[in-house]
Design a protein around this motif. Structure first.
Motif, mmCIF file in Angstrom:
data_model
loop_
_atom_site.group_PDB
_atom_site.id
_atom_site.type_symbol
_atom_site.label_atom_id
_atom_site.label_comp_id
_atom_site.label_asym_id
_atom_site.label_seq_id
_atom_site.Cartn_x
_atom_site.Cartn_y
_atom_site.Cartn_z
ATOM 1 N N PRO A 134 0.995 -0.977 0.501
ATOM 2 C CA PRO A 134 0.199 -0.082 -0.272
ATOM 3 C C PRO A 134 1.028 1.504 0.242
ATOM 4 O O PRO A 134 0.384 2.707 -0.327
ATOM 5 C CB PRO A 134 -0.379 -0.154 1.742
ATOM 6 C CG PRO A 134 0.226 -1.324 1.927
ATOM 7 C CD PRO A 134 0.229 -2.177 1.532
ATOM 8 N N GLN A 135 1.981 0.859 0.472
ATOM 9 C CA GLN A 135 3.230 2.739 0.367
ATOM 10 C C GLN A 135 3.379 2.355 -0.827
ATOM 11 O O GLN A 135 4.173 4.064 -1.180
ATOM 12 C CB GLN A 135 4.057 2.028 1.562
ATOM 13 C CG GLN A 135 5.528 3.346 1.791
ATOM 14 C CD GLN A 135 5.601 3.376 3.061
ATOM 15 O OE1 GLN A 135 6.022 2.110 3.524
ATOM 16 N NE2 GLN A 135 6.491 4.145 2.950
ATOM 17 N N GLY A 136 3.613 1.894 -1.533
ATOM 18 C CA GLY A 136 4.248 1.856 -2.923
ATOM 19 C C GLY A 136 4.961 0.975 -3.438
ATOM 20 O O GLY A 136 5.951 0.635 -2.367
ATOM 21 N N ARG A 137 5.576 1.136 -4.540
ATOM 22 C CA ARG A 137 6.148 0.273 -5.175
ATOM 23 C C ARG A 137 7.642 0.891 -4.296
ATOM 24 O O ARG A 137 7.980 1.783 -4.480
ATOM 25 C CB ARG A 137 6.294 0.070 -6.715
ATOM 26 C CG ARG A 137 5.201 -0.990 -6.956
ATOM 27 C CD ARG A 137 5.612 -1.658 -8.325
ATOM 28 N NE ARG A 137 4.777 -3.101 -7.963
ATOM 29 C CZ ARG A 137 4.930 -4.396 -8.072
ATOM 30 N NH1 ARG A 137 6.101 -4.261 -9.113
ATOM 31 N NH2 ARG A 137 4.675 -5.113 -8.002
ATOM 32 N N ARG A 138 8.168 0.016 -4.527
ATOM 33 C CA ARG A 138 9.684 -0.029 -3.746
ATOM 34 C C ARG A 138 10.317 1.334 -4.246
ATOM 35 O O ARG A 138 11.148 2.355 -4.501
ATOM 36 C CB ARG A 138 10.548 -0.964 -3.008
ATOM 37 C CG ARG A 138 12.706 -0.490 -2.579
ATOM 38 C CD ARG A 138 12.103 0.175 -0.973
ATOM 39 N NE ARG A 138 13.066 0.583 -0.617
ATOM 40 C CZ ARG A 138 13.581 0.949 0.659
ATOM 41 N NH1 ARG A 138 12.378 0.943 1.627
ATOM 42 N NH2 ARG A 138 14.651 0.978 1.138
ATOM 43 N N ALA A 139 11.373 0.710 -6.216
ATOM 44 C CA ALA A 139 12.362 1.074 -6.848
ATOM 45 C C ALA A 139 10.736 3.039 -6.961
ATOM 46 O O ALA A 139 11.786 3.709 -7.579
ATOM 47 C CB ALA A 139 11.443 0.741 -7.837
ATOM 48 N N LEU A 140 9.615 2.956 -6.981
ATOM 49 C CA LEU A 140 8.857 4.387 -7.214
ATOM 50 C C LEU A 140 9.697 5.215 -5.865
ATOM 51 O O LEU A 140 9.707 6.189 -6.561
ATOM 52 C CB LEU A 140 7.622 4.197 -7.401
ATOM 53 C CG LEU A 140 6.877 5.039 -7.948
ATOM 54 C CD1 LEU A 140 7.808 6.483 -9.160
ATOM 55 C CD2 LEU A 140 5.672 5.649 -7.661
ATOM 56 N N ARG A 141 8.858 4.642 -5.321
ATOM 57 C CA ARG A 141 9.922 5.511 -4.062
ATOM 58 C C ARG A 141 11.449 5.841 -3.438
ATOM 59 O O ARG A 141 11.242 7.241 -3.387
ATOM 60 C CB ARG A 141 9.135 4.584 -2.523
ATOM 61 C CG ARG A 141 7.788 4.279 -2.613
ATOM 62 C CD ARG A 141 7.118 3.845 -0.547
ATOM 63 N NE ARG A 141 7.422 2.771 -1.454
ATOM 64 C CZ ARG A 141 8.212 1.976 -0.456
ATOM 65 N NH1 ARG A 141 9.197 2.847 0.935
ATOM 66 N NH2 ARG A 141 8.742 0.539 -0.313
ATOM 67 N N GLU A 142 11.788 5.185 -3.928
ATOM 68 C CA GLU A 142 13.219 5.719 -4.299
ATOM 69 C C GLU A 142 13.812 6.311 -5.040
ATOM 70 O O GLU A 142 14.448 7.388 -4.850
ATOM 71 C CB GLU A 142 14.573 4.030 -4.264
ATOM 72 C CG GLU A 142 14.549 3.703 -3.243
ATOM 73 C CD GLU A 142 15.127 2.249 -3.712
ATOM 74 O OE1 GLU A 142 15.287 1.633 -5.027
ATOM 75 O OE2 GLU A 142 16.037 1.207 -2.773
ATOM 76 N N ALA A 143 12.865 6.765 -6.197
ATOM 77 C CA ALA A 143 13.391 7.374 -7.654
ATOM 78 C C ALA A 143 12.396 9.074 -7.484
ATOM 79 O O ALA A 143 13.097 10.104 -6.947
ATOM 80 C CB ALA A 143 12.016 7.176 -8.821
ATOM 81 N N ILE A 144 11.357 8.894 -6.294
ATOM 82 C CA ILE A 144 11.218 10.011 -5.701
ATOM 83 C C ILE A 144 11.462 10.636 -4.470
ATOM 84 O O ILE A 144 11.489 12.022 -4.926
ATOM 85 C CB ILE A 144 9.630 9.609 -5.172
ATOM 86 C CG1 ILE A 144 8.046 9.511 -6.593
ATOM 87 C CG2 ILE A 144 8.949 11.140 -4.211
ATOM 88 C CD1 ILE A 144 6.533 8.985 -6.006
ATOM 89 N N ALA A 145 12.116 10.171 -3.751
ATOM 90 C CA ALA A 145 12.591 10.347 -3.092
ATOM 91 C C ALA A 145 13.877 11.049 -4.114
ATOM 92 O O ALA A 145 14.786 12.091 -3.755
ATOM 93 C CB ALA A 145 13.295 9.264 -2.219
ATOM 94 N N ARG A 146 14.832 10.575 -4.598
ATOM 95 C CA ARG A 146 15.347 11.632 -5.339
ATOM 96 C C ARG A 146 15.303 12.444 -6.281
ATOM 97 O O ARG A 146 16.487 13.757 -5.701
ATOM 98 C CB ARG A 146 17.108 10.350 -6.757
ATOM 99 C CG ARG A 146 17.059 8.824 -5.912
ATOM 100 C CD ARG A 146 17.876 8.393 -6.923
ATOM 101 N NE ARG A 146 16.839 7.990 -7.672
ATOM 102 C CZ ARG A 146 17.100 6.264 -7.673
ATOM 103 N NH1 ARG A 146 17.119 5.684 -6.961
ATOM 104 N NH2 ARG A 146 16.671 5.738 -8.262
#
Length: 477
Positions: free
Chosen positions: A159-171
């Motif tokens: 539910p928090q979102g795909r790890r790859a996308l969360r890493e990309a958003i953080a960067r």
């Protein structure tokens, strides 16, 4: 095999009521919508065999329905359910008589209609230019995401979102806005609006929580918190942004658009940013920072995000990809402080489980491979040219008629009108001249709404701007 998805209760063999029962039940199914308009009915022989009836009984039932107008024949194709208008769903009830069944905020709910076709001069707000998006790149990345999904057998997702996308958003937000966060701080949402809805669910105690919002401001945010039971209070905005000194002491949530105030376009001053964070720390309030279109900045260094300045875990930073990519993508995010994040993730799980994993993987690759940064740089140049054309046209044709609010970012400008020119009336007259504008008073809560117009330049061509403003100036004369 039974030809219908609903049962037919027919008398046994030898009964003289079989024809009547078949006719009555087919007619009822048509009236209540189980057999929908345009549906092809089974052939008489096929239905007779399926129901254990004589073909003559089925033919007679169809003939009755035909004579009553419930079905219609089509040469060489069979019988079809006729168009009867809206199906009946039971005894009609007066809307006012059943309003008590709805929770109070929903009793006068209004669903916004889809956007009307654009006029020739399209100054609507919040709409980027779809014609310049690299759909060929997006299509390639999307196909790759689908191939990967097929290999990994899609199931329920996080539910928090795909790890790859969360890493990309953080960067991305660290580079673009100096927002200090890691992948674990990010909650992916279905657009910024879902982030607002989830925040309302976890921050509001119905009937008690006071939420302070900018006035004028963003109506869907106000509606989300009001629907959750909050008491929403408008706080005036001036050339320095939200007037922090006028925040009610009992406010426990404060919503702001500090980088590019919606809809006036001003930037929250450094002094007021410090004062707002001090208010949040002193009163135990949560600040929702909506940074909806600050990727597009023109000629000035942006002020630091509130989230970057925050030292007390008071700020939840909300972003969206609707303005820098396209609105129908429906992907946004919240960078939440540690105390807020578990509740936000649980609320997302209860709301819709999780988002579209393929879209999330596609966007993650789009960011990680540098396509987002390149697209933003390109569009910043395009929008900067349109913005400059708009400013020049307003100065040339609108002097004495339109007073532009200062704005150094985003996809729109706002301008006030003389008191004797009513903005809503001007916008209506402009629409007759093929100019699509919005009046600022539609965004206001207060008793004295601003009298002015908003000009979005995401969809209007630079070459058309001068002609549109010149035509508008003639209307104002």
């Amino acid at each position: 095999m039974h030809p219908f998805e609903f049962p037919l209760d027919l008398p046994g063999r030898g009964s003289r009521q079989r024809l009547q029962a078949l006719h009555t039940q087919l007619r009822a199914a048509i009236l209540d919508g189980r057999l929908k308009s345009g549906l092809r009915l089974p052939a008489t022989r096929e239905l007779a065999v399926a129901l254990g009836l004589s073909r003559n009984t089925v033919v007679a039932a169809y003939e009755r329905l035909l004579s009553e107008g419930y079905i219609e024949p089509r040469r060489g194709a069979g019988h079809f359910v006729a168009a009867l208008g809206a199906p009946r769903t039971g005894t009609p009830v007066d809307g006012a008589g059943v309003a008590h069944r709805l929770a109070v905020p929903w009793r006068a709910a209004h669903v916004a209609s889809p956007a009307a076709p654009a006029l020739a001069y399209d100054f609507r707000l919040g709409s980027p230019d779809p014609g310049l998006f690299p759909f060929d790149v997006w299509r390639r990345l999307s196909m790759r995401a689908w191939r990967n999904a097929a290999r990994t057998a899609l199931g329920y997702d996080a539910p928090q979102g795909r790890r790859a996308l969360r890493e990309a958003i953080a960067r991305h937000v660290a580079f673009a806005r100096a927002v200090a966060c890691g992948a674990d701080d990010v909650v992916v949402t279905c657009g910024a609006q879902q982030a607002f809805d989830l925040l309302a669910r976890v921050l509001v105690t119905p009937g008690r929580t006071v939420v302070a919002v900018e006035d004028p401001g963003y109506p869907p945010l106000r509606d989300a918190f009001a629907a959750a039971g909050a008491r929403v209070v408008g706080v005036p905005v001036d050339a320095e942004g939200l007037q922090v000194e006028r925040l009610p002491a009992q406010a426990r949530v404060v919503y702001v658009t500090p980088s590019h105030q919606f809809p006036l376009g001003v930037t929250l001053s450094p002094q007021r940013r410090a004062a707002l964070l001090d208010f949040a720390r002193t009163h135990g309030a949560t600040v929702i920072e909506d940074d909806y279109d600050s990727e597009f900045r023109y000629g000035q260094r942006p002020l630091e995000a509130l989230q970057t300045l925050d030292r007390s875990g008071s700020v939840c930073y909300v972003g969206t990809f609707s303005k820098c990519l396209f609105p129908s993508l429906r992907l946004g995010y919240a960078v939440a402080p540690p105390w807020l994040r578990p509740a936000l993730v649980r609320a997302r799980q209860l709301a819709d489980g999780h988002g579209d994993p393929v879209a999330q993987e596609t966007l993650a690759a789009f960011i990680a491979e540098g396509h987002l940064a390149r697209h933003v740089r390109r569009m910043r140049r395009v929008y900067a040219q349109r913005r400059e054309q708009l400013l020049q046209a307003l100065a040339r044709h609108g002097r004495g008629r339109l007073d532009v609010w200062p704005s150094g970012a985003g996809l729109h400008l706002a301008a006030t009108l003389p008191r004797e020119r009513e903005a809503a009336r001007v916008a209506a007259l402009a629409a007759r001249e093929d100019i699509q504008l919005e009046a600022l008073d539609g965004y206001a809560l207060g008793r004295v709404p601003p009298n002015g117009l908003a000009f979005g330049y995401g969809r209007v061509e630079a070459a058309d701007i001068d002609a549109a403003v010149r035509r508008l100036a003639r209307l104002l004369d």
